[in-house]
Design a protein around this motif. Structure first.
Motif, short mmCIF file in Angstrom:
data_model
loop_
_atom_site.label_atom_id
_atom_site.label_comp_id
_atom_site.label_asym_id
_atom_site.label_seq_id
_atom_site.Cartn_x
_atom_site.Cartn_y
_atom_site.Cartn_z
N UNK A 116 38.45 107.80 89.70
CA UNK A 116 37.47 106.86 90.24
C UNK A 116 37.59 105.51 89.54
N UNK A 117 37.62 104.44 90.32
CA UNK A 117 37.76 103.09 89.76
C UNK A 117 36.52 102.24 89.97
N UNK A 118 35.57 102.73 90.78
CA UNK A 118 34.36 101.94 91.04
C UNK A 118 33.35 102.11 89.91
N UNK A 125 27.77 95.97 89.09
CA UNK A 125 28.57 94.89 88.53
C UNK A 125 27.64 93.93 87.77
N UNK A 126 28.18 93.02 86.96
CA UNK A 126 27.32 92.07 86.24
C UNK A 126 26.35 91.31 87.14
N UNK A 127 26.76 90.97 88.36
CA UNK A 127 25.87 90.24 89.27
C UNK A 127 24.64 91.06 89.63
N UNK A 167 37.41 95.48 87.34
CA UNK A 167 37.65 94.11 86.89
C UNK A 167 36.36 93.42 86.45
N UNK A 168 35.50 94.21 85.80
CA UNK A 168 34.28 93.67 85.18
C UNK A 168 34.26 94.14 83.74
N UNK A 169 34.56 93.24 82.80
CA UNK A 169 34.65 93.68 81.40
C UNK A 169 33.28 93.63 80.72
N UNK A 181 38.02 103.47 96.73
CA UNK A 181 38.28 103.24 95.31
C UNK A 181 39.55 102.44 95.07
N UNK A 182 40.37 102.26 96.11
CA UNK A 182 41.58 101.46 95.94
C UNK A 182 41.29 99.97 96.04
N UNK A 183 40.06 99.61 96.40
CA UNK A 183 39.61 98.22 96.38
C UNK A 183 38.35 98.17 95.50
N UNK A 184 38.49 98.46 94.21
CA UNK A 184 37.32 98.73 93.36
C UNK A 184 36.37 97.57 93.19
N UNK A 185 36.86 96.35 93.23
CA UNK A 185 35.99 95.21 93.00
C UNK A 185 34.99 95.03 94.15
N UNK A 186 35.50 94.93 95.37
CA UNK A 186 34.60 94.78 96.51
C UNK A 186 33.82 96.05 96.80
#
Length: 378
Positions: free
Chosen positions: A12-14, A18-20, A43-45, A315-320
């Motif tokens: 799982x990559x999601x 997110x910070x927002x 891509x949220x550190x 999960x292959x588009x984890x950011x969106x």
């Protein structure tokens, strides 16, 4: 109140927030604590979370400090003892994982499975199944395009003409409709089958041909989902699908029935009638798949046809995917909190009640309780 966000297990990559989204919750007087590295695959550190007002901590610290725990997938068994008297929110598929719901009940946890939210107009902004299916439908077509050994669009060149790919989509829900739009943008000729005649206009508005089999059971009572059909209808459906499968280069299957095994719509015999190099993407793989040869999380090649079983394409588009999922969760959390940011479970609200599976040591969802009664030893 404190809300904790856990790191999801591989693959799982999601991430749940997110910070927002954290920035929104902190304005509601809610403290958010994030497990170290929870958002890295999306891509949220950790630094971004800290800037948004979150506290970063180790997993056990997150569990111990939080009243509400967010995790997309069911937590690990090693976490459960620490979750006693906590409220847990995620996507737990309780109609399949009803034994896990019993375990939650024994720990006196309160469990909300957001995938069970009633399909009503008011719930649309909280509908994680739709937001993630939209991504899956889009990525299914791109995955097929990468595997298919020919062009999607028609090309006319001095060296000869290339005919467009023929795509068949089984199921015109959110994933199916997005697959239509994506396939058409890539230049494919698209045909769509669905047991719900009401989706015909949506299908045709996207430039696809609607394939209909008469005599389908009325899906009106299923909240927009597919329903089980009669044996007579299934036979007519099988013949019609076989006819179109044989002509298809790409097939995207999305048909699922809540709480049931996915209907098998494509037989081995149908697959063997397809052309070499054809591709099937089965989005219903996690509940058994829509083909006889589907294997979840695997690609099976049978007589030159690739059958991809993948229910985790979001999960292959984890950011969106995380952006949309997190917004769904934030919207739902509004129903669980009061004006001061405290936990407030209002079971008079149909969305809160419909999504709650376990409360005060009891399974409170009727359908899950019935499943345990039917299969007490499984």
């Amino acid at each position: 109140m404190t809300i904790g966000v856990l790191n999801e297990p591989n693959p799982e990559t999601r991430v749940s927030l997110l910070p927002e989204h954290v920035a929104i919750l902190t304005k509601w007087n809610i403290e958010v604590i994030i497990e170290e590295g929870a958002g890295s695959s999306a891509f949220a550190n950790d630094d971004k979370y800290a800037e948004a007002g979150a506290i970063i901590g180790k997993r056990q610290t997150v569990v111990n400090a939080s009243q509400i725990i967010l995790c997309i997938n069911p937590p690990a068994s090693s976490d459960l003892q620490s979750m006693e008297n906590k409220t847990i929110l995620g996507v737990f598929q309780p109609l399949f994982n009803y034994r896990l719901m019993q375990t939650f009940a024994s720990q006196n946890t309160t469990v909300f499975s957001i995938d069970m939210i009633p399909r009503t107009t008011r719930a649309q902004s909280m509908d994680v199944l739709s937001s993630q299916a939209n991504i899956a439908g889009y990525k299914a077509v791109l995955t097929a395009a990468n595997l298919y050994p020919k062009y999607f669009p028609m090309f006319m060149t001095a060296a000869g003409s290339i005919p467009p790919a023929k795509m068949l989509i089984l199921g015109a829900g959110v994933a199916g409709l997005q697959a239509i739009a994506t396939g058409r943008r890539l230049g494919a000729i698209v045909e769509v089958f669905d047991t719900r005649p009401a989706v015909r206009e949506e299908v045709m508005s996207l430039g696809a041909k609607f394939v209909e089999v008469e005599g389908a059971a009325d899906p009106g009572s299923a909240g927009g989902y597919a329903v089980e059909q009669t044996e007579e209808f299934m036979q007519r459906q099988k013949a019609k699908i076989a006819e179109h499968v044989a002509k298809a280069d790409i097939i995207i299957t999305t048909a699922q029935i809540p709480g049931k095994k996915a209907p098998v719509l494509i037989t081995t015999e149908m697959i063997e009638a397809m052309k070499n190099g054809s591709v099937i993407i089965d989005l219903a793989a996690v509940t058994g798949g829509n083909t006889e040869l589907t294997r979840n999380d695997q690609t099976v090649i049978h007589q030159g046809v690739s059958i991809v079983g993948d229910s985790k394409l979001a999960s292959t588009l984890p950011s969106d995917a995380s952006k949309l999922y997190g917004k769904n969760i934030v919207n739902f959390l509004q129903l669980l909190t009061d004006a001061e940011g405290n936990l407030n479970l209002n079971f008079e609200d149909d969305l809160v009640k419909g999504t709650c599976i376990v409360h005060e040591g009891k399974i409170v969802n009727k359908r899950v309780s019935e499943l345990i009664g039917i299969f007490p030893n499984k």
